[in-house]
Design a protein around this motif. Structure first.
Motif, PDB file in Angstrom:
ATOM      1  N   LYS A 163      36.710  54.772  45.830  1.00 46.22           N
ATOM      2  CA  LYS A 163      36.461  55.375  47.139  1.00 46.22           C
ATOM      3  C   LYS A 163      35.645  54.485  48.079  1.00 46.22           C
ATOM      4  O   LYS A 163      35.835  54.514  49.289  1.00 46.22           O
ATOM      5  N   THR A 164      34.702  53.715  47.541  1.00 45.54           N
ATOM      6  CA  THR A 164      33.743  53.007  48.410  1.00 45.54           C
ATOM      7  C   THR A 164      34.046  51.526  48.549  1.00 45.54           C
ATOM      8  O   THR A 164      33.368  50.832  49.295  1.00 45.54           O
ATOM      9  N   VAL A 165      35.071  51.025  47.837  1.00 39.97           N
ATOM     10  CA  VAL A 165      35.357  49.589  47.835  1.00 39.97           C
ATOM     11  C   VAL A 165      36.670  49.344  48.555  1.00 39.97           C
ATOM     12  O   VAL A 165      37.669  50.016  48.303  1.00 39.97           O
ATOM     13  N   VAL A 166      36.653  48.350  49.457  1.00 41.09           N
ATOM     14  CA  VAL A 166      37.864  47.979  50.185  1.00 41.09           C
ATOM     15  C   VAL A 166      38.397  46.677  49.599  1.00 41.09           C
ATOM     16  O   VAL A 166      37.650  45.700  49.467  1.00 41.09           O
ATOM     17  N   GLY A 167      39.691  46.677  49.243  1.00 38.12           N
ATOM     18  CA  GLY A 167      40.284  45.451  48.723  1.00 38.12           C
ATOM     19  C   GLY A 167      40.078  45.298  47.228  1.00 38.12           C
ATOM     20  O   GLY A 167      39.399  46.102  46.584  1.00 38.12           O
ATOM     21  N   PRO A 168      40.624  44.221  46.659  1.00 43.28           N
ATOM     22  CA  PRO A 168      40.586  44.012  45.206  1.00 43.28           C
ATOM     23  C   PRO A 168      39.271  43.435  44.726  1.00 43.28           C
ATOM     24  O   PRO A 168      39.177  42.252  44.392  1.00 43.28           O
ATOM     25  N   ASN A 169      38.238  44.237  44.707  1.00 48.30           N
ATOM     26  CA  ASN A 169      36.924  43.787  44.255  1.00 48.30           C
ATOM     27  C   ASN A 169      36.597  44.513  42.939  1.00 48.30           C
ATOM     28  O   ASN A 169      36.063  45.628  42.940  1.00 48.30           O
ATOM     29  N   ASP A 170      36.933  43.883  41.819  1.00 43.23           N
ATOM     30  CA  ASP A 170      36.728  44.518  40.513  1.00 43.23           C
ATOM     31  C   ASP A 170      35.255  44.733  40.200  1.00 43.23           C
ATOM     32  O   ASP A 170      34.891  45.684  39.502  1.00 43.23           O
ATOM     33  N   PHE A 171      34.383  43.860  40.711  1.00 40.94           N
ATOM     34  CA  PHE A 171      32.958  43.981  40.399  1.00 40.94           C
ATOM     35  C   PHE A 171      32.373  45.234  41.049  1.00 40.94           C
ATOM     36  O   PHE A 171      31.716  46.054  40.392  1.00 40.94           O
ATOM     37  N   GLU A 172      32.600  45.372  42.348  1.00 37.67           N
ATOM     38  CA  GLU A 172      32.073  46.542  43.056  1.00 37.67           C
ATOM     39  C   GLU A 172      32.743  47.834  42.533  1.00 37.67           C
ATOM     40  O   GLU A 172      32.113  48.884  42.469  1.00 37.67           O
ATOM     41  N   SER A 173      34.034  47.737  42.207  1.00 41.39           N
ATOM     42  CA  SER A 173      34.739  48.909  41.665  1.00 41.39           C
ATOM     43  C   SER A 173      34.110  49.363  40.352  1.00 41.39           C
ATOM     44  O   SER A 173      33.937  50.562  40.103  1.00 41.39           O
ATOM     45  N   MET A 174      33.728  48.392  39.511  1.00 38.10           N
ATOM     46  CA  MET A 174      33.104  48.747  38.238  1.00 38.10           C
ATOM     47  C   MET A 174      31.742  49.400  38.481  1.00 38.10           C
ATOM     48  O   MET A 174      31.391  50.381  37.808  1.00 38.10           O
ATOM     49  N   TYR A 175      30.993  48.889  39.447  1.00 38.32           N
ATOM     50  CA  TYR A 175      29.706  49.502  39.779  1.00 38.32           C
ATOM     51  C   TYR A 175      29.910  50.954  40.207  1.00 38.32           C
ATOM     52  O   TYR A 175      29.175  51.865  39.780  1.00 38.32           O
ATOM     53  N   GLU A 176      30.932  51.186  41.041  1.00 41.68           N
ATOM     54  CA  GLU A 176      31.177  52.540  41.547  1.00 41.68           C
ATOM     55  C   GLU A 176      31.518  53.518  40.417  1.00 41.68           C
ATOM     56  O   GLU A 176      30.931  54.606  40.331  1.00 41.68           O
ATOM     57  N   ILE A 177      32.445  53.146  39.544  1.00 43.64           N
ATOM     58  CA  ILE A 177      32.902  54.128  38.549  1.00 43.64           C
ATOM     59  C   ILE A 177      31.844  54.388  37.479  1.00 43.64           C
ATOM     60  O   ILE A 177      31.694  55.515  37.003  1.00 43.64           O
ATOM     61  N   VAL A 178      31.079  53.350  37.087  1.00 46.01           N
ATOM     62  CA  VAL A 178      30.018  53.565  36.109  1.00 46.01           C
ATOM     63  C   VAL A 178      28.935  54.465  36.715  1.00 46.01           C
ATOM     64  O   VAL A 178      28.412  55.368  36.055  1.00 46.01           O
ATOM     65  N   THR A 179      28.616  54.216  37.984  1.00 46.52           N
ATOM     66  CA  THR A 179      27.632  55.057  38.666  1.00 46.52           C
ATOM     67  C   THR A 179      28.102  56.497  38.721  1.00 46.52           C
ATOM     68  O   THR A 179      27.335  57.438  38.409  1.00 46.52           O
ATOM     69  N   ARG A 180      29.325  56.704  39.147  1.00 41.22           N
ATOM     70  CA  ARG A 180      29.857  58.065  39.277  1.00 41.22           C
ATOM     71  C   ARG A 180      29.890  58.786  37.932  1.00 41.22           C
ATOM     72  O   ARG A 180      29.554  59.966  37.826  1.00 41.22           O
ATOM     73  N   ARG A 181      30.298  58.057  36.896  1.00 35.34           N
ATOM     74  CA  ARG A 181      30.419  58.687  35.575  1.00 35.34           C
ATOM     75  C   ARG A 181      29.080  59.190  35.064  1.00 35.34           C
ATOM     76  O   ARG A 181      28.934  60.352  34.691  1.00 35.34           O
ATOM     77  N   TYR A 182      28.061  58.332  35.088  1.00 32.23           N
ATOM     78  CA  TYR A 182      26.815  58.721  34.438  1.00 32.23           C
ATOM     79  C   TYR A 182      25.894  59.507  35.359  1.00 32.23           C
ATOM     80  O   TYR A 182      25.036  60.246  34.870  1.00 32.23           O
TER      81      TYR A 182
END
Length: 602
Positions: free
Chosen positions: A431-450
């Protein structure tokens, strides 16, 4: 017409008569049932949903059509149901293994008959005995007969013309005493057929004819001082007595009775069948039946009785059982003895059913214990290999997926005690990352999960695995630190190329033995997370493709495309619709536009 309205319409036209009903899904028959009143029985599925278990509710949710057949009596419905279940094998009906053919003992219809075993029953005038549930039991009977009587085993055509012409010569079986040489007229047909008559009596469960014959011969030989011959007949009598002693149940007065007993647990029923003739068990069969819709013991046993009696060609008019049930078979009486010889017989059958249950449950418990021991061993190895402070009973693994930067998604899979816990799997739309940024995407999903687990006060995993290298691992660590979970959850990354395990802050990776069970568990988690992410990404990408293609059609707007997408899911299915079917969904004008687009109509 909607599916549920169609079903209600069908039910309203069902008859109040005995018969069978069939439930269909889109692929065919899924259930066959019997009823004294078809409409009342079918209606009960839909009117009493609160009383149904999960399995029955699942069956009901899949019903798309209903058919029925009226019969004259409840007994006819019972038999027709059994035949249809065997024919169609619906997934929600109890299915006994019907592919197996049981062996028979056959007295071949020929001059100087042979006694053979066969699994093919042919209407050629031969006499068949059985079928036998156990090949071992059948072979014991065959061995007894061949020991008692010198019956030929050759396949020669022993017609009077062939024998008189001297076409055949006696073989080794004659010289060792197993055959009397009918091929050379060394035994007359009348004497040979007397032996066949006695064999028929033995195979029918009546040993008295053969025993009386041997007693008379033994006495006659003794009177003539032929003591060796008398001893031979005495040995044959002993064989019959021994065979009868092993077979006698409780009383010689019991004849032609079927005994069925049942015992059950939550998932299975265990059933034993004994066939008794002249006080002897001539057939025994124990089987385990998986419950499909949490059927009662009465329903299960009645179904099994009909099928087993058919398979073993039973003509018994008395059925003994350990539970009361309605068995609508013509000229068959069901009894529940409380005392006497029949009760002893019932207890013997129930003992067999209980033994099968104990053996199967013990095996399942042993397998469960072995499985749990293996899981603990693997987790202990993983704890040691990764230098964890506690046993990783709950492990979660994260993976990203995108296609050339489009539709970025992620997944998280959860293993508990070394096994997938699919109810805990999660998909994430980035939701918060624009474009193919795997690093920021990983930060987002780990944050959301926990963050969510903390808010809901759910248990946290002992180990988190990041599918990726140092970069993705570092952003996952940052998410844990921002949530104040750093140091409370162990976290590692796994790089795909060399199966390297990375620890936060370490420059050098850890290499686990390629044959190690702990590495295999990590790989299973990684592969499952990847599969789960790819599946979600593919479905989302396909949905986007469908919308794009439809909205490119002049005259088809976004809302129309989304409506069609929600119902039909793919362009392929839309292409298969007729113009009239499309018109029912989006009106005649838009249907004409879309139909012409799909079929290139000018």
């Amino acid at each position: 017409m909607a599916a549920n309205e169609k079903i209600k319409e069908k039910i309203s036209h069902l008859p109040h008569k005995p018969g069978i009903y069939k439930f269909f899904d889109e692929n065919g028959i899924i259930y066959v049932g019997k009823a004294v009143d078809i409409r009342k029985r079918v209606s009960s599925y839909f009117n009493r949903s609160a009383q149904h278990n999960k399995k029955t509710l699942k069956l009901i949710s899949q019903i798309q059509d209903i058919e029925f057949t009226i019969v004259d009596t409840e007994a006819d419905a019972f038999l027709l149901e059994n035949n249809l279940i065997k024919q169609y094998q619906p997934k929600y009906n109890i299915l006994l293994k019907d592919g197996k053919t049981y062996p028979y003992i056959c007295i071949v219809n020929e001059r100087f008959p042979r006694i053979i075993s066969t699994r093919n029953k042919i209407n050629d005038g031969s006499r068949y005995f059985g079928p036998y549930a156990s090949v071992t039991t059948m072979n014991v009977v065959l061995d007894l007969i061949r020991t008692l009587y010198p019956i030929r085993t050759c396949t020669y055509n022993l017609s009077p013309e062939n024998v008189d012409a001297g076409k055949f010569k006696v073989c080794l079986e004659y010289h060792i005493g197993n055959c009397k040489g009918p091929c050379e007229n060394l035994i007359d047909e009348t004497t040979y057929n007397q032996n066949i008559t006695q064999i028929r009596s033995i195979l029918s469960g009546n040993l008295s004819v053969a025993k009386n014959y041997f007693k008379e011969r033994m006495a006659a030989a003794a009177e003539e001082y032929q003591f060796e011959v008398a001893h031979q007949y005495k040995q044959k009598l002993d064989l019959l007595d021994d065979f009868q002693a092993k077979s006698t149940v409780v009383s010689n007065t019991l004849s032609n009775i079927d005994v069925f007993t049942i015992t059950s647990n939550d998932k299975c029923s265990f059933i034993n069948y004994l066939k008794v003739m002249n006080g002897s068990i001539i057939l025994t069969q124990s089987l385990e039946v998986q419950k499909k819709l949490d059927e009662t013991d009465e329903e299960l046993l009645a179904t099994v009785i009909v099928q087993l009696r058919h398979e073993f060609e039973s003509t018994s008019r008395e059925v003994i059982t350990n539970i009361e049930l309605q068995l609508p078979l013509d000229n068959v009486t069901v009894t529940y003895p409380q005392i006497g010889d029949k009760r002893k017989l019932l207890n013997l059958s129930l003992k067999n059913a209980m033994y099968l249950r104990k053996e199967r449950e013990g095996r399942q418990e042993k397998n469960k214990d072995l499985s749990e021991q293996r899981e603990i061993r693997v987790l202990e190895t993983l704890k040691k290999d990764l230098r964890l402070t506690e046993l990783p009973r709950q492990i979660e693994c994260f993976d990203n997926s995108n296609f050339q930067g489009d539709n970025p998604v992620a997944s998280m899979v959860c293993f508990k005690n070394g096994k997938p816990s699919k109810k805990d799997y999660r998909h994430f739309n980035i939701k918060t990352v624009v474009g193919p940024n795997d690093f920021e995407s990983m930060y987002e999903i780990v944050t959301r999960r926990y963050k969510r687990l903390l808010e809901e006060k759910q248990p946290l995993p002992q180990l988190v695995i990041i599918d990726g290298g140092k970069g993705q691992l570092s952003f996952a660590v940052k998410a844990l630190k921002d949530l104040d979970l750093w140091g409370k959850i162990a976290i590692v990354g796994i790089a795909k190329r060399l199966e390297e395990i990375f620890y936060p802050g370490d420059t050098l990776p850890l290499y686990i033995d390629k044959k190690s069970e702990s590495l295999k568990l990590i790989q299973r988690l990684r592969n499952e997370a990847h599969r789960f992410a790819i599946t979600f990404h593919r479905s989302k990408r396909d949905a986007g493709t469908l919308k794009t293609e439809l909205t490119e059609v002049k005259g088809i707007g976004l809302s129309t495309a989304e409506s069609l997408l929600a119902k039909f899911r793919s362009v392929k299915k839309l292409r298969e619709l007729s113009q009239d079917e499309l018109a029912q969904e989006i009106g005649q004008r838009k249907a004409s536009i879309l139909y012409n687009y799909f079929h290139n109509v000018a």
